[in-house]
Design a protein around this motif. Structure first.
Motif, mmCIF file in Angstrom:
data_model
loop_
_atom_site.group_PDB
_atom_site.id
_atom_site.type_symbol
_atom_site.label_atom_id
_atom_site.label_comp_id
_atom_site.label_asym_id
_atom_site.label_seq_id
_atom_site.Cartn_x
_atom_site.Cartn_y
_atom_site.Cartn_z
ATOM 1 N N HIS A 103 0.863 -1.177 0.000
ATOM 2 C CA HIS A 103 0.000 0.000 0.000
ATOM 3 C C HIS A 103 0.899 1.226 0.000
ATOM 4 N N SER A 104 0.315 2.407 0.176
ATOM 5 C CA SER A 104 1.075 3.645 -0.025
ATOM 6 C C SER A 104 2.172 3.878 1.007
ATOM 7 N N GLU A 105 2.102 3.200 2.158
ATOM 8 C CA GLU A 105 3.094 3.417 3.216
ATOM 9 C C GLU A 105 4.243 2.421 3.172
ATOM 10 N N ARG A 106 3.954 1.183 2.798
ATOM 11 C CA ARG A 106 4.993 0.156 2.814
ATOM 12 C C ARG A 106 4.608 -0.989 1.898
ATOM 13 N N ALA A 107 5.596 -1.813 1.575
ATOM 14 C CA ALA A 107 5.358 -2.993 0.746
ATOM 15 C C ALA A 107 6.313 -4.092 1.183
ATOM 16 N N THR A 108 5.846 -5.340 1.036
ATOM 17 C CA THR A 108 6.696 -6.496 1.305
ATOM 18 C C THR A 108 6.697 -7.381 0.068
ATOM 19 N N LEU A 109 7.890 -7.697 -0.412
ATOM 20 C CA LEU A 109 8.071 -8.538 -1.587
ATOM 21 C C LEU A 109 8.823 -9.802 -1.183
ATOM 22 N N SER B 87 -17.152 8.932 12.341
ATOM 23 C CA SER B 87 -16.860 8.965 10.908
ATOM 24 C C SER B 87 -17.488 7.787 10.179
ATOM 25 N N LEU B 88 -17.462 6.610 10.776
ATOM 26 C CA LEU B 88 -18.044 5.434 10.138
ATOM 27 C C LEU B 88 -19.526 5.629 9.853
ATOM 28 N N VAL B 89 -20.237 6.247 10.804
ATOM 29 C CA VAL B 89 -21.670 6.480 10.635
ATOM 30 C C VAL B 89 -21.921 7.647 9.691
ATOM 31 N N ALA B 90 -21.189 8.747 9.877
ATOM 32 C CA ALA B 90 -21.401 9.950 9.057
ATOM 33 C C ALA B 90 -21.129 9.683 7.583
ATOM 34 N N GLN B 91 -20.147 8.841 7.295
ATOM 35 C CA GLN B 91 -19.799 8.548 5.905
ATOM 36 C C GLN B 91 -20.584 7.371 5.335
ATOM 37 N N GLY B 92 -21.451 6.789 6.147
ATOM 38 C CA GLY B 92 -22.285 5.694 5.682
ATOM 39 C C GLY B 92 -21.535 4.395 5.459
ATOM 40 N N VAL B 93 -20.390 4.233 6.099
ATOM 41 C CA VAL B 93 -19.608 3.007 5.939
ATOM 42 C C VAL B 93 -20.285 1.846 6.650
ATOM 43 N N LEU B 94 -20.747 2.091 7.876
ATOM 44 C CA LEU B 94 -21.440 1.078 8.668
ATOM 45 C C LEU B 94 -22.700 1.682 9.264
ATOM 46 N N ARG C 226 -12.106 1.852 8.054
ATOM 47 C CA ARG C 226 -11.914 2.922 7.061
ATOM 48 C C ARG C 226 -10.499 2.889 6.492
ATOM 49 N N TRP C 227 -9.495 2.637 7.352
ATOM 50 C CA TRP C 227 -8.104 2.572 6.874
ATOM 51 C C TRP C 227 -7.959 1.481 5.826
ATOM 52 N N LEU C 228 -8.545 0.322 6.084
ATOM 53 C CA LEU C 228 -8.441 -0.784 5.143
ATOM 54 C C LEU C 228 -9.058 -0.418 3.791
ATOM 55 N N ILE C 229 -10.216 0.201 3.825
ATOM 56 C CA ILE C 229 -10.878 0.605 2.580
ATOM 57 C C ILE C 229 -10.007 1.598 1.815
#
Length: 248
Positions: free
Chosen positions: A10-16, A120-127, A225-228
């Motif tokens: 992802h944008s912060e780190r990667a493992t290969l 935030s989860l409720v306001a953004q309609g995520v859950l 939210r972070w995962l999404i």
């Protein structure tokens, strides 16, 4: 020539993975510093550090296989899960490292972060509001005083390798430090509640099951939210949203 396998990115780190070598690329060198130091201090098997050239850390592959992954079936036997519990107990009994880790945030800070995330989860309609509110109530039990121990801080089952009934190594120590022992146990059994008894058999000390269940809710609420945002799917079967639903 060996193929290059992208383990996670992802944008912060990667493992290969290239053959028997894992290459960890991280934009935050402090996380790599923590990881190398923690592996040197931990009284459990860890990968061999082959070389380090910022921003890359090369470590050797571990023998054996992981116990599974979140959202997938467990491939480990009860004995393997118990062996993991014993290794976790050995880590928690070790002398404290100097720093506070990912499992060591204070009650006030954690409660504020949780409340903000729930809003935030409720306001953004995520859950749904009901799902969030119900799990926020369950999570309350984790917000209590605890005695700090040496914690891994991100002890997902995909980070623990076993061979038969023996732990061959634990990886990904960037969140290690002083923290709540039950956070590690909850992270390790997240989505695999059926193996909690096996883990506790190996851990061999009494724990508060209500707090472990609270951490399942709390951790899941904080990461959805972070995962999404980073390209993962917490709504996949058996993953974080299913964990939240199972608490209701």
């Amino acid at each position: 020539m060996d193929e290059v396998e992208v383990v996670v990115a992802h944008s912060e780190r990667a493992t290969l993975r290239v053959g028997d070598v894992f290459l960890k690329v991280d934009v935050d060198q402090a996380r790599i510093d923590v990881e190398v130091e923690a592996m040197a201090l931990a009284p459990v098997p860890t990968p061999e550090v082959l070389w380090r050239r910022p921003p890359v850390l090369a470590i050797a592959a571990l023998p054996g296989a992981t116990l599974g992954r979140l959202g997938g079936p467990s491939t480990g036997s009860p004995a393997a899960w118990a062996a993991a519990g014993a290794a976790i107990r050995k880590l928690h009994d070790a002398p404290l490292p100097d720093r506070v880790g990912g499992a060591g945030r204070g009650i006030v800070e954690l409660a504020a972060e949780l409340d903000k995330e729930c809003e935030s989860l409720v306001a953004q309609g995520v859950l749904s509001a009901g799902l969030v509110t119900g799990n926020r109530q369950v999570a309350e039990a984790a917000l209590r005083p605890w005695t700090p121990v040496f914690t891994h801080g991100d002890l997902q089952i995909a980070h623990v390798f076993v061979d038969g009934g023996e732990v061959t190594g634990i990886i990904d120590w960037s969140e290690a430090g002083q923290g709540d022992a039950l956070y590690d146990l909850a992270t390790f059994t997240l989505g695999h509640e059926e193996h909690l008894d096996d883990v506790l058999t190996g851990y061999d000390t009494e724990v508060d099951l209500e707090v472990i269940r609270a951490w399942w809710s709390l951790r899941s609420l904080l990461v959805v939210r972070w995962l999404i945002e980073h390209g993962f799917d917490p709504f996949a079967p058996g993953c974080e949203v299913d964990v939240l639903r199972s608490r209701m």
